[in-house]
Design a protein around this motif. Structure first.
Motif, mmCIF file in Angstrom:
data_model
loop_
_atom_site.group_PDB
_atom_site.id
_atom_site.type_symbol
_atom_site.label_atom_id
_atom_site.label_comp_id
_atom_site.label_asym_id
_atom_site.label_seq_id
_atom_site.Cartn_x
_atom_site.Cartn_y
_atom_site.Cartn_z
ATOM 1 N N ILE A 158 16.343 0.230 -18.171
ATOM 2 C CA ILE A 158 16.046 0.305 -19.601
ATOM 3 C C ILE A 158 16.778 1.452 -20.292
ATOM 4 N N LYS A 159 17.344 2.365 -19.499
ATOM 5 C CA LYS A 159 18.042 3.499 -20.086
ATOM 6 C C LYS A 159 18.952 4.115 -19.030
ATOM 7 N N MET A 160 20.105 4.631 -19.468
ATOM 8 C CA MET A 160 21.041 5.300 -18.563
ATOM 9 C C MET A 160 21.420 6.651 -19.169
ATOM 10 N N GLU A 161 21.508 7.660 -18.314
ATOM 11 C CA GLU A 161 21.698 9.010 -18.837
ATOM 12 C C GLU A 161 22.586 9.838 -17.914
ATOM 13 N N GLU A 162 23.489 10.611 -18.499
ATOM 14 C CA GLU A 162 24.325 11.546 -17.753
ATOM 15 C C GLU A 162 23.698 12.942 -17.780
ATOM 16 N N ASP A 163 23.897 13.690 -16.685
ATOM 17 C CA ASP A 163 23.369 15.061 -16.563
ATOM 18 C C ASP A 163 21.902 15.132 -17.010
ATOM 19 N N PRO A 164 21.046 14.335 -16.414
ATOM 20 C CA PRO A 164 19.647 14.286 -16.873
ATOM 21 C C PRO A 164 18.855 15.520 -16.457
ATOM 22 N N LEU A 165 17.870 15.856 -17.268
ATOM 23 C CA LEU A 165 16.888 16.870 -16.922
ATOM 24 C C LEU A 165 15.627 16.153 -16.445
ATOM 25 N N TRP A 166 14.968 16.744 -15.477
ATOM 26 C CA TRP A 166 13.705 16.173 -15.016
ATOM 27 C C TRP A 166 12.573 16.793 -15.813
ATOM 28 N N ILE A 167 11.743 15.948 -16.404
ATOM 29 C CA ILE A 167 10.542 16.391 -17.102
ATOM 30 C C ILE A 167 9.367 16.010 -16.203
ATOM 31 N N PRO A 168 8.895 16.931 -15.362
ATOM 32 C CA PRO A 168 7.886 16.562 -14.364
ATOM 33 C C PRO A 168 6.595 16.057 -14.997
ATOM 34 N N PRO A 169 6.019 15.005 -14.432
ATOM 35 C CA PRO A 169 4.680 14.568 -14.860
ATOM 36 C C PRO A 169 3.635 15.599 -14.430
ATOM 37 N N ASP A 170 2.424 15.431 -14.924
ATOM 38 C CA ASP A 170 1.356 16.376 -14.588
ATOM 39 C C ASP A 170 1.107 16.451 -13.089
ATOM 40 N N TRP A 171 1.273 15.317 -12.385
ATOM 41 C CA TRP A 171 0.955 15.322 -10.960
ATOM 42 C C TRP A 171 1.805 16.315 -10.190
ATOM 43 N N HIS A 172 2.994 16.606 -10.696
ATOM 44 C CA HIS A 172 3.856 17.567 -9.998
ATOM 45 C C HIS A 172 3.158 18.915 -9.890
ATOM 46 N N TYR A 173 2.547 19.337 -10.968
ATOM 47 C CA TYR A 173 1.866 20.629 -10.972
ATOM 48 C C TYR A 173 0.517 20.540 -10.264
ATOM 49 N N GLN A 174 -0.133 19.396 -10.360
ATOM 50 C CA GLN A 174 -1.421 19.220 -9.708
ATOM 51 C C GLN A 174 -1.307 19.236 -8.195
ATOM 52 N N SER A 175 -0.110 18.934 -7.683
ATOM 53 C CA SER A 175 0.091 18.935 -6.232
ATOM 54 C C SER A 175 0.459 20.313 -5.704
ATOM 55 N N MET A 176 0.596 21.297 -6.592
ATOM 56 C CA MET A 176 1.093 22.608 -6.186
ATOM 57 C C MET A 176 0.017 23.677 -6.058
ATOM 58 N N ALA A 177 -1.187 23.444 -6.536
ATOM 59 C CA ALA A 177 -2.213 24.481 -6.507
ATOM 60 C C ALA A 177 -3.599 23.859 -6.488
ATOM 61 N N ASP A 178 -4.581 24.657 -6.038
ATOM 62 C CA ASP A 178 -5.966 24.185 -6.014
ATOM 63 C C ASP A 178 -6.539 24.091 -7.425
ATOM 64 N N ARG A 179 -6.200 25.059 -8.272
ATOM 65 C CA ARG A 179 -6.752 25.109 -9.625
ATOM 66 C C ARG A 179 -5.608 24.908 -10.622
ATOM 67 N N VAL A 180 -5.669 23.806 -11.355
ATOM 68 C CA VAL A 180 -4.605 23.454 -12.299
ATOM 69 C C VAL A 180 -5.224 23.124 -13.650
ATOM 70 N N ARG A 181 -4.644 23.665 -14.713
ATOM 71 C CA ARG A 181 -5.137 23.400 -16.063
ATOM 72 C C ARG A 181 -3.957 23.191 -17.011
ATOM 73 N N GLN A 182 -4.207 22.475 -18.088
ATOM 74 C CA GLN A 182 -3.220 22.383 -19.158
ATOM 75 C C GLN A 182 -3.072 23.757 -19.812
ATOM 76 N N PHE A 183 -1.859 24.086 -20.254
ATOM 77 C CA PHE A 183 -1.647 25.360 -20.932
ATOM 78 C C PHE A 183 -2.412 25.337 -22.259
ATOM 79 N N PRO A 184 -3.345 26.278 -22.470
ATOM 80 C CA PRO A 184 -4.177 26.230 -23.683
ATOM 81 C C PRO A 184 -3.403 26.560 -24.944
#
Length: 296
Positions: A158-184
């Motif tokens: 549906i889309k093609m992109e050169e030199d893309p940046l990764w915009i991690p989903p929330d799960w990326h951060y949720q898998s990295m620590a016991d306590r995870v919250r949205q930045f207030p």
């Protein structure tokens, strides 16, 4: 997708591997050489014979991958499965395999078991390359199960992109620590004084009237809490991990490159399909938006 990338300092440098190790990592299963079909036991037998004859203490690339996945929390870290795991799985696999084999025109075909991607036009195979696929179920640091499998079925570029940046989903951060919250919205007060706040695309520390921008790769973690960077901030953008090109097939599943070549040819991704730079470049140059993608 998903580079693996459970490193808490969020730096994504590629591993330094010897040429011999890379050659092993890129080696395609013997069963995958003839085109889109299920893998047989040839590669298993060969690997078993090689394992029996190699000097003791020599670690195979499969063992390295298995150890790495185990440390990442993968529930089943065996990187070798090549067959359906049940009758139901076998029927589902066969249905999607037949759909891929009976399709017409130019299409991308991916075999999860063979860990291989083909670009096919009519009856002609234009590209055949080893591919990294999803690692399956992963238990996060906090004990949460996350499914990082590559989904079977028909998708579309549906889309093609050169030199893309990764915009991690929330799960990326949720898998990295016991306590995870949205930045207030109001920021985070620091014990040592000052406050972490957002200003435009930047997140930084405001103290004594001075605003110090935090580097892009800086983890937003204070007092044992991992804060998820807001969308639109540079801290939510991760360069280089997707390689030079990205083919978006929707729902967060991409075909892309990698700065971690050891993942090529193994179930070591967060569900995306990873290719080495040369086949990815060929695929990008010979594919258009609307090209169907069959995964089985």
């Amino acid at each position: 997708m998903l580079s693996p990338n459970g490193n808490p300092d969020m730096r994504y440098s590629a591993p330094i591997l010897s040429a011999a190790l890379l050659a092993l990592a890129f080696a395609a299963p013997a069963s995958a050489q003839d085109g889109p079909r299920a893998g047989d036991d040839t590669s298993r037998v060969a690997a078993s014979a090689e394992a029996d004859s190699r000097p003791r203490g020599l670690v195979t690339i499969e063992e390295l991958i298995a150890d790495r996945l185990r440390r990442m929390g993968v529930v089943n870290p065996d990187p070798a499965p090549r067959r359906p795991t049940s009758r139901a799985d076998s029927l589902t696999w066969e249905r999607h395999r037949r759909a891929a084999n009976s399709a017409k025109g130019r299409r991308i075909v991916v075999s999860i078991f063979d860990r291989r991607l083909w670009l096919i036009d009519g009856a002609d195979t234009l590209l055949s390359a080893p591919a990294g696929v999803g690692m399956g179920m992963v238990k996060s640091t906090g004990g949460r199960l996350i499914d990082f499998s590559t989904p079977r079925g028909r998708r579309t570029v549906i889309k093609m992109e050169e030199d893309p940046l990764w915009i991690p989903p929330d799960w990326h951060y949720q898998s990295m620590a016991d306590r995870v919250r949205q930045f207030p919205a109001g920021g985070v007060a620091l014990k040592e004084g000052g406050r972490v706040i957002r200003r435009g695309v930047n997140i930084g520390i405001l103290k004594n009237g001075e605003f110090e921008v935090l580097p892009q790769e800086h983890p937003l973690m204070w007092d044992g809490i991992m804060y998820i960077p807001p969308f639109g901030t540079i801290n939510r953008r991760v360069p280089e991990v997707l390689g030079k090109f990205k083919l978006d097939t929707g729902d967060g599943y991409f075909i892309h490159g990698t700065n971690d070549p050891i993942a090529i040819g193994f179930p070591a991704t967060h569900g995306c399909i990873r290719l080495d730079e040369e086949p990815l470049t060929f695929l990008y140059e010979n594919t258009t938006v609307g090209t169907p993608v069959y995964i089985y």
